[in-house]
Design an enzyme around this catalytic site. Structure first.
Site, PDB file in Angstrom:
ATOM      1  N   ARG A 122       0.855  -1.181   0.000  1.00 44.47           N
ATOM      2  CA  ARG A 122       0.000   0.000   0.000  1.00 44.47           C
ATOM      3  C   ARG A 122       0.894   1.234   0.000  1.00 44.47           C
ATOM      4  NH1 ARG A 122      -1.970  -3.628   3.844  1.00 44.47           N
ATOM      5  NH2 ARG A 122      -4.052  -4.475   3.404  1.00 44.47           N
ATOM      6  N   LYS A 151      -1.642  -2.537   7.834  1.00 44.78           N
ATOM      7  CA  LYS A 151      -2.789  -1.987   8.556  1.00 44.78           C
ATOM      8  C   LYS A 151      -3.040  -2.767   9.837  1.00 44.78           C
ATOM      9  CE  LYS A 151      -6.421  -1.230   5.994  1.00 44.78           C
ATOM     10  NZ  LYS A 151      -7.468  -1.443   4.964  1.00 44.78           N
ATOM     11  N   HIS A 217      -2.275   2.410  -5.894  1.00 45.82           N
ATOM     12  CA  HIS A 217      -3.081   1.211  -5.665  1.00 45.82           C
ATOM     13  C   HIS A 217      -3.272   0.422  -6.961  1.00 45.82           C
ATOM     14  CE1 HIS A 217      -5.027  -0.522  -2.170  1.00 45.82           C
ATOM     15  NE2 HIS A 217      -5.955  -1.016  -2.968  1.00 45.82           N
ATOM     16  N   ARG A 220      -0.522  -1.906  -7.011  1.00 46.76           N
ATOM     17  CA  ARG A 220      -0.808  -3.008  -6.076  1.00 46.76           C
ATOM     18  C   ARG A 220      -1.695  -4.054  -6.754  1.00 46.76           C
ATOM     19  NH1 ARG A 220      -1.238  -4.415  -0.579  1.00 46.76           N
ATOM     20  NH2 ARG A 220      -3.282  -5.117   0.129  1.00 46.76           N
ATOM     21  N   HIS A 243      -3.693  -9.138   3.097  1.00 47.11           N
ATOM     22  CA  HIS A 243      -5.142  -9.137   3.285  1.00 47.11           C
ATOM     23  C   HIS A 243      -5.508  -9.966   4.507  1.00 47.11           C
ATOM     24  CE1 HIS A 243      -5.995  -8.219  -1.239  1.00 47.11           C
ATOM     25  NE2 HIS A 243      -5.778  -7.127  -0.530  1.00 47.11           N
ATOM     26  N   TYR A 252      -9.430 -10.810  -7.460  1.00 49.31           N
ATOM     27  CA  TYR A 252      -8.470 -10.857  -8.560  1.00 49.31           C
ATOM     28  C   TYR A 252      -8.710 -12.054  -9.473  1.00 49.31           C
ATOM     29  CZ  TYR A 252      -6.065  -7.358  -5.789  1.00 49.31           C
ATOM     30  OH  TYR A 252      -5.763  -6.219  -5.079  1.00 49.31           O
TER      31      TYR A 252
END
Length: 291
Positions: A122, A151, A217, A220, A243, A252
């Site tokens: 990110r 995160k 992004h 990414r 994730h 994806y």
């Protein structure tokens, strides 16, 4: 100083010239609230705020319980998911070739783009990267790694390609472990807005990307799609991107048309074939005739 009764209900922000003694709960008020939800993009946030207000009113005045229930019963709109934008390998190579690596500034910009593509990080994970997070030039012969702070205080390690290791090792040479890896012209750490501006400026110099909105992004997403095309399983890609849930990574698998076409070719029910394939087996037919 006016008394609480003279100020009106507690949730008024600006003092009213006269006390608020009654809240209208007519059908027209519901229509007004519904009109506020016309934009699907912000519908969830607006509806959540309106529901909270309705709960507050009902908690203060039981006479508005029915009105509050009607507001809280408003169904949420489901917006159509936006298609995920990503770059082909050719487009990504052209984007990486934009910075002039003969100049120090160009080498920093190239290293930043390459880092994002290599790790699928990110933008915040890239701008917060410090020299101590890199394990490059290891004397034990181990693979070059980067510790990414994601995160929610989560950490993950990501391997680095040899060319990424070379580009980053040059940037952190002689720096302390707490120094930022990517520095701006003012010798300050990259910011989020600066990273976005860098990617957009580089994309503007690639003719095939004209008119497209390219962000960090997007890189990414590109990293994830290229890993999927290389045959990497989704669970590994989930760990690579950081994730929390595999459901986030499954998106994806829906956007690669080339892989969809291959899957269709493997299970094409329209291919012609013998109606009774067992009749083609001579040994079996001979056995059945002899019965």
């Amino acid at each position: 100083m006016p008394s609480p009764d003279e100020r009106g209900v507690p949730f008024t922000f600006i003092p009213s010239p006269r006390p608020i003694l009654h809240l209208s709960a007519s059908p027209y008020s519901n229509l007004f609230l519904l009109s506020c939800l016309a934009s699907v993009g912000r519908e969830g946030q607006r509806l959540s705020a309106i529901r909270a207000f309705a709960r507050f009113v009902a908690s203060r005045d039981p006479g508005h319980l029915e009105w509050s229930a009607s507001i809280r019963a408003i169904a949420s709109k489901k917006a159509t998911p936006r298609p995920i934008g990503w770059l082909s390998k050719t487009e990504m190579k052209k984007l990486l070739d934009v910075p002039d690596r003969r100049a120090p500034r160009g080498r920093i910009e190239h290293a930043f783009l390459l880092f994002l593509y290599n790790t699928g990080a990110r933008v915040s994970e890239g701008t917060q990267l410090v020299a101590g997070d890199l394990q490059v030039g290891r004397r034990d012969g181990g693979h070059a790694l980067v510790n990414i702070h994601g995160k929610g205080g989560k950490h993950r390690q990501c391997p680095l390609w040899p060319r990424t290791e070379t580009a980053l090792a040059e940037l952190v040479e002689g720096r302390a472990s707490g120094d930022a890896v990517f520095l701006s012209r003012q010798r300050r750490p990259y910011t989020r807005s600066g990273a976005y501006r860098l990617v957009q400026c580089c994309a503007a110099r690639v003719p095939s990307l004209a008119g497209r909105r390219i962000t960090p992004h997007t890189i990414r997403h590109t990293s994830a799609c290229h890993l999927l095309q290389a045959g990497i399983d989704l669970n590994t890609i989930r760990a690579w991107l950081g994730h929390a849930s595999l459901d986030t990574t499954n998106v994806y698998a829906e956007i690669d048309l080339e892989m969809k076409a291959k899957a269709m070719a493997l299970c094409d029910a329209a291919q012609s074939g013998p109606d009774r394939p067992w009749k083609e087996r001579k040994g079996l037919m001979a056995f059945l005739v002899a019965l």
